[in-house]
Design a protein around this motif. Structure first.
Motif, PDB file in Angstrom:
ATOM      1  N   GLY A  85       6.190  19.255  21.674  1.00  0.00           N
ATOM      2  CA  GLY A  85       7.504  19.208  20.637  1.00  0.00           C
ATOM      3  C   GLY A  85       7.491  18.124  19.534  1.00  0.00           C
ATOM      4  N   ILE A  86       7.978  18.700  18.247  1.00  0.00           N
ATOM      5  CA  ILE A  86       7.796  17.650  17.420  1.00  0.00           C
ATOM      6  C   ILE A  86       9.219  17.401  16.772  1.00  0.00           C
ATOM      7  CG2 ILE A  86       7.172  17.001  15.083  1.00  0.00           C
ATOM      8  CD1 ILE A  86       4.689  18.657  15.555  1.00  0.00           C
ATOM      9  N   ALA A  87      10.144  16.329  16.812  1.00  0.00           N
ATOM     10  CA  ALA A  87      11.671  16.632  16.972  1.00  0.00           C
ATOM     11  C   ALA A  87      12.380  15.431  16.624  1.00  0.00           C
ATOM     12  CB  ALA A  87      12.192  17.319  18.189  1.00  0.00           C
ATOM     13  N   GLY A  88      13.429  15.533  16.264  1.00  0.00           N
ATOM     14  CA  GLY A  88      14.489  14.258  16.238  1.00  0.00           C
ATOM     15  C   GLY A  88      15.501  14.387  17.436  1.00  0.00           C
ATOM     16  N   LEU A 109       4.153  17.553  25.739  1.00  0.00           N
ATOM     17  CA  LEU A 109       4.186  16.243  24.922  1.00  0.00           C
ATOM     18  C   LEU A 109       5.500  16.547  24.013  1.00  0.00           C
ATOM     19  CD1 LEU A 109       3.111  13.667  24.236  1.00  0.00           C
ATOM     20  CD2 LEU A 109       1.491  14.798  22.921  1.00  0.00           C
ATOM     21  N   LEU A 110       6.035  15.405  23.821  1.00  0.00           N
ATOM     22  CA  LEU A 110       7.221  15.478  22.900  1.00  0.00           C
ATOM     23  C   LEU A 110       7.172  14.400  22.025  1.00  0.00           C
ATOM     24  CD1 LEU A 110       9.994  16.330  21.745  1.00  0.00           C
ATOM     25  CD2 LEU A 110      11.127  15.332  23.477  1.00  0.00           C
ATOM     26  N   ILE A 128       7.827  15.356  31.257  1.00  0.00           N
ATOM     27  CA  ILE A 128       7.475  15.507  29.993  1.00  0.00           C
ATOM     28  C   ILE A 128       6.785  14.121  29.692  1.00  0.00           C
ATOM     29  CG2 ILE A 128       8.575  15.630  27.658  1.00  0.00           C
ATOM     30  CD1 ILE A 128      10.741  17.282  28.549  1.00  0.00           C
ATOM     31  N   LEU A 129       5.811  14.027  28.822  1.00  0.00           N
ATOM     32  CA  LEU A 129       5.231  12.799  28.198  1.00  0.00           C
ATOM     33  C   LEU A 129       5.773  12.405  26.867  1.00  0.00           C
ATOM     34  CD1 LEU A 129       1.379  14.155  28.674  1.00  0.00           C
ATOM     35  CD2 LEU A 129       2.575  12.425  30.007  1.00  0.00           C
ATOM     36  N   ALA A 152      -1.677  14.929  18.594  1.00  0.00           N
ATOM     37  CA  ALA A 152      -2.232  15.923  18.231  1.00  0.00           C
ATOM     38  C   ALA A 152      -3.743  15.899  18.977  1.00  0.00           C
ATOM     39  CB  ALA A 152      -2.777  16.614  16.695  1.00  0.00           C
ATOM     40  N   GLN A 153      -4.359  15.015  18.902  1.00  0.00           N
ATOM     41  CA  GLN A 153      -5.808  14.615  19.825  1.00  0.00           C
ATOM     42  C   GLN A 153      -5.242  14.770  21.078  1.00  0.00           C
ATOM     43  OE1 GLN A 153      -7.039  11.149  17.744  1.00  0.00           O
ATOM     44  NE2 GLN A 153      -8.288  12.400  16.260  1.00  0.00           N
ATOM     45  N   ALA A 154      -4.178  14.279  21.363  1.00  0.00           N
ATOM     46  CA  ALA A 154      -4.012  13.913  22.974  1.00  0.00           C
ATOM     47  C   ALA A 154      -3.642  15.369  23.516  1.00  0.00           C
ATOM     48  CB  ALA A 154      -2.616  13.241  23.258  1.00  0.00           C
TER      49      ALA A 154
END
Length: 394
Positions: A85-88, A109-110, A128-129, A152-154
Motif C-alpha cells: 500500500g502507498i498512502a497518506g 507492506l504499507l 502489516i509491515l 519496492a525492492q522489499a
C-alpha cells in the motif's frame, strides 16, 4: 531476459490513484524490473464519484469494503502472493481494512505518511509491515524515491507460502516479561513432547492476534498463562486486548489452561499518562516508557469473576491453574506488587462464576517456579493427546 511470470506471483498495489499516481508508477516500474506481475487496486475517491455524499467516512468504508472483497478474491484464486500500500492518512486506514482478511504471514507492506498513532492502531490489528515515510508523499523527489525504492525492492522479494500441514501439535502461550520463566520452561517441556509452542506477548496487540489465530484454527491447544490484558481491559490500561479476549479457545473447543499471570498489574505509558483518578495508587516504573499500577482486591476479584464467566462458553477441556505463591515476578515477598489478599480475591471471583465442567487446580508454587510449569504442561499434554485420539476415532 526474465522468465515468464506465473499469475500466482503477482503483487497487488493498493493506493489512491487520484493522489498517488506518480508514486504508484515509480513502484510499479521497480517491481516490474524484478520480474513480478502487478495488479493495481485503486481506492481513490475520484473513481467512486457516484458514491459521493456529505459523509466521507461512509464513502471510504464503502471503497475499503469493495477493495477488501476484490483483494481477498485474488488471494483465494491464487492470483497474488503479496500486497503493498502507498498512502497518506485516509489511505492507510483503508489499506488496513483491505488486507484484514489476508492470512497471517501473507506479505502486507504499507508505505505511509500517516500519523504514528494511526500506524500503531494498524499494528494492533494485523501483521502489516509498516514503512513510515516521515516526509509527505507529494510525488517523486530525492527523499521519497529512496523510500519507495527500498519498499519496492522489499515487496518484490516477498512471497506468501501457505501454512504446511502441521506434523506435530501446536500450542499457543501468552507471555509477559514478569512471567517469562514460566513460559520458557513450558516451551522446553512441550518441545520434549514434540509439541511446538508459539508465544504471544500479552500487550494488547498480542492478545488480539492470539484470539484471531485461534479462531482461524491455527492451534491445537492454548496455555493462557498470562491474562494480564483482562486487568487492562477493566481499568483502562494500554495493554487491553478488548472484550473478546479469552473467548476463542472455548468456542473452538480446543484444550485450554488458564492462569492469572500478571493480573497484579495494569499498564500505562510514561508517568504523566496515568489517569488522575489513580493518584495515590501503588506504581512501579518498569521502563522509562512503561508505568505499572498494582491492582486492588476488589479489582482482582472482578477480573477473576470475568475470567470464570468467559470460560462458561467453553465447549472443550478447560483448566484453571492457580499459583498460590504469586502471579508475577513483582508478586513476591518484598516485591512491588506483593499482595496475597488481592490474589485470594481473584480466586474468590473465579470460583463464583467458574462453570462446573472446568477443572480448578491449586498448586503451592509461584507462577515462575518449575513446579507450576510442570503442572501446566502435564495437564495440557494429557488433554492434547486425548483430543488427538478422539479425532482419530471420528
Amino acid at each position: 531476459m526474465s522468465s515468464p511470470v506465473s499469475p500466482t506471483d503477482a503483487i497487488a498495489i493498493v493506493a489512491t490513484m487520484d493522489t498517488k499516481n506518480a508514486e504508484v508508477s515509480f513502484v510499479s516500474d521497480m517491481i516490474a524490473k524484478s520480474g513480478r506481475e502487478i495488479v493495481l487496486v485503486d481506492v481513490g475517491t475520484t473513481a467512486s464519484a457516484p458514491d459521493r455524499s456529505n459523509d466521507p467516512a461512509s464513502l471510504l468504508a464503502a471503497i475499503a469494503q469493495r477493495a477488501r472483497v476484490s483483494v481477498h478474491g485474488m488471494y483465494e484464486a491464487g492470483r497474488i502472493s503479496a500486497v503493498i500500500g502507498i498512502a497518506g492518512g485516509k489511505g492507510s486506514g483503508v489499506f488496513g481494512e483491505v488486507v484484514a482478511d489476508l492470512p497471517y504471514g501473507f506479505p502486507k507492506l504499507l508505505v505511509s505518511s500517516a500519523r504514528p498513532a494511526l500506524l500503531t492502531e494498524l499494528a494492533k490489528a494485523s501483521d502489516i509491515l509498516l514503512y513510515p515515510t516521515l516526509v509527505d508523499l507529494f510525488g517523486i523527489n530525492g527523499f521519497t524515491s529512496r523510500i519507495l525504492t527500498n519498499a519496492a525492492q522489499a515487496i518484490a522479494a516477498m512471497r506468501y507460502s501457505p501454512r504446511q500441514e502441521a506434523r506435530r501439535s501446536i500450542v499457543a502461550i501468552s507471555a509477559f516479561g514478569v512471567t517469562t520463566p514460566a513460559v520458557d520452561r513450558c516451551v522446553r517441556l512441550l518441545a520434549d513432547q514434540n509439541v511446538e509452542a508459539i508465544v504471544f506477548p500479552a500487550n494488547g496487540a498480542g492478545g488480539r492476534k492470539l484470539e484471531a489465530l485461534i479462531e482461524d484454527g491455527e492451534f491445537d491447544a492454548v496455555l493462557d498463562l498470562t491474562t494480564t490484558e483482562l486487568a487492562d481491559e477493566l481499568l483502562g490500561g494500554t495493554a487491553s486486548a478488548g472484550a473478546k479476549r479469552l473467548t476463542a479457545a472455548g468456542l473452538k473447543g480446543i484444550p485450554q489452561l488458564i492462569a492469572p499471570g500478571a493480573v497484579d498489574m495494569v499498564n500505562f505509558g510514561v508517568p504523566s499518562s496515568v489517569p488522575a483518578k489513580y493518584a495515590g495508587r501503588k506504581f512501579y516504573s518498569h521502563t522509562p516508557y512503561t508505568t505499572l499500577m498494582g491492582t486492588l482486591p476488589d479489582e482482582t476479584r472482578e477480573i477473576g469473576r470475568r475470567t470464570g464467566t468467559k470460560l462458561g462458553e467453553a465447549v472443550g477441556p478447560v483448566c484453571v491453574l492457580w499459583p498460590a505463591g504469586g502471579v508475577s515476578d513483582y508478586d513476591r515477598e518484598g516485591g512491588a506488587f506483593h499482595d496475597p489478599e488481592a490474589n485470594k480475591a481473584w480466586l474468590e471471583g473465579l470460583k463464583s462464576t467458574l462453570p462446573d465442567n472446568a477443572t480448578l487446580l491449586e498448586v503451592p508454587f509461584h507462577i515462575n517456579e518449575p513446579g507450576f510449569a510442570d503442572a501446566a504442561v502435564d495437564w495440557l499434554v494429557k488433554n492434547l493427546k486425548s483430543e488427538v485420539v478422539s479425532n482419530e476415532n471420528v
